[in-house]
Enzyme design. Structure first.
Site, PDB file in Angstrom:
ATOM      1  N   GLU A  52       9.456  -2.428 -15.700  1.00  0.00           N
ATOM      2  CA  GLU A  52       9.011  -2.069 -17.040  1.00  0.00           C
ATOM      3  C   GLU A  52       7.778  -1.161 -16.983  1.00  0.00           C
ATOM      4  O   GLU A  52       7.690  -0.152 -17.698  1.00  0.00           O
ATOM      5  CB  GLU A  52       8.669  -3.339 -17.847  1.00  0.00           C
ATOM      6  CG  GLU A  52       9.835  -4.306 -18.004  1.00  0.00           C
ATOM      7  CD  GLU A  52       9.879  -5.371 -16.937  1.00  0.00           C
ATOM      8  OE1 GLU A  52      10.124  -6.544 -17.280  1.00  0.00           O
ATOM      9  OE2 GLU A  52       9.653  -5.049 -15.743  1.00  0.00           O
ATOM     10  N   ALA A 162      36.214 -22.230  19.900  1.00  0.00           N
ATOM     11  CA  ALA A 162      36.120 -21.958  21.334  1.00  0.00           C
ATOM     12  C   ALA A 162      37.288 -22.628  22.042  1.00  0.00           C
ATOM     13  O   ALA A 162      37.944 -23.530  21.494  1.00  0.00           O
ATOM     14  CB  ALA A 162      34.787 -22.481  21.895  1.00  0.00           C
TER      15      ALA A 162
END
Length: 345
Positions: A52, A162
């Site tokens: 602003e 994994a």
């Protein structure tokens, strides 16, 4: 220009601001009574003018008298590194303020009420859903007092992270791995556990296709109580390592928030990922699925506190993207109305 069109412009302006750090990205458009654009502004980071004030600074004295300020976030109402925008708008003689989303900050909120007290007409909620999504990570931090947390994992289609012997490089292909590096770059911090550091010795850097360091690097954060070797790759990271010598994740995220981290990317293996899920500290999931089957006991996610099917943690899919041969699934906890304010119950 209509107020909605001006708000869309303000949202585009807000995107010019920094996406990381403690401050929100905010844009502002000032309109004359006939709808002409008088000025535009946005926030460029901590210590700089708010949107602003940035817009007002482009006008001559009295140039905003009777004008309408259209701003993505409710004007702030406190003194920080800069003054309150509510007072700046009042002093400039703005007649009306239109904003998108309320400022939930305990100290910064309340600007709309202050403006009304001064006789300014105030309207909130314009394009609120779009702005909520845009400001999602910052709103999480402001509302919950912790960073916006994304948990990432890569797995086979049967949910393994994994092989039986612990090897995991590489389940996914190059395109998926590069997306991960881009997500690292967009984060303030990347979090792993000591187990991941000891097992994989990751560098935790954000890198390009050729292995070069990207312009922005996340701060590496290591959670846990085990000692890390002095020659670990993480010590060669461009940013100093933050060690969280605890398994208390509430304390960890509180400390990361205190350090000013807004976006946290958890990439630390099944143990840490499961702990974040179980603690209800996940705002978004980044799940990479490879078209492969591995089998065995090494699951991408372990115990998360689901004892019966009624306790399952349902997710809402925001998008599915194919990256090479892999799939990237972006999801949030299903109980929330938007990804930015996500909490798990």
């Amino acid at each position: 220009m209509t107020r909605e069109a001006a708000m869309r412009t303000a949202l585009e302006l807000a995107a010019n601001g920094p996406a990381t750090g403690v401050n929100p990205r905010v844009g502002c458009v000032i309109l004359a009574a006939d709808g002409r654009v008088l000025a535009e502004g946005w926030h460029r980071g901590a210590g700089t003018s708010h949107a602003e004030v940035d817009a007002l600074s482009q006008l001559p004295e009295g140039g905003a008298q009777g004008a309408t300020a259209v701003v993505t976030l409710e004007p702030c109402n406190h003194w920080g590194l800069t003054g309150p925008c509510s007072e700046a708008l009042i002093a400039a003689g703005v007649a009306e303020v239109v904003y998108g989303v309320d400022d939930p900050g305990r100290n910064s909120g309340g600007g709309a009420e202050r403006l009304r007290q001064a006789g300014v007409v105030v309207t909130g909620g314009v394009l609120a859903a779009e702005i909520e999504e845009f400001l999602g990570d910052w709103l999480t931090a402001a509302r919950l007092g912790r960073p916006h947390i994304t948990v990432k994992w890569a797995s086979s289609l049967d949910g393994r992270a994994a092989a039986v012997d612990g090897t995991s490089k590489w389940i996914t292909g190059a395109a998926a791995r590069q997306r991960v590096h881009e997500q690292r770059e967009a984060s303030d911090a990347i979090v792993v556990g000591t187990g991941t550091v000891l097992a994989d010795d990751p560098s935790l850097t954000a890198r390009g296709d050729a292995g070069e360091l990207l312009a922005t690097q996340p701060t590496p954060v290591v959670v846990g109580t085990r000692a890390i070797p002095n020659d670990a790759a993480v010590f060669r990271h461009p940013r100093p390592v933050v060690f969280e010598g605890t398994h208390d994740l509430e304390a960890v995220v509180a400390d990361l928030h205190q350090r000013g981290y807004r976006r946290v990317y958890v990439e630390g293996g099944p143990t840490l990922a499961s702990a974040f899920v179980a603690a209800g500290l996940v705002d978004e999931y980044a799940i990479y699925l490879a078209p492969t089957l591995i089998g065995g006991p090494r699951l991408a996610l372990g115990e998360i506190g689901v004892g019966t099917i009624g306790e399952q943690r349902r997710l809402r899919i925001l998008g599915v993207e194919q990256l090479g041969g892999d799939l990237y699934v972006r999801a949030v906890p299903a109980a929330t109305s938007s990804p930015d304010s996500a909490q798990e119950g």
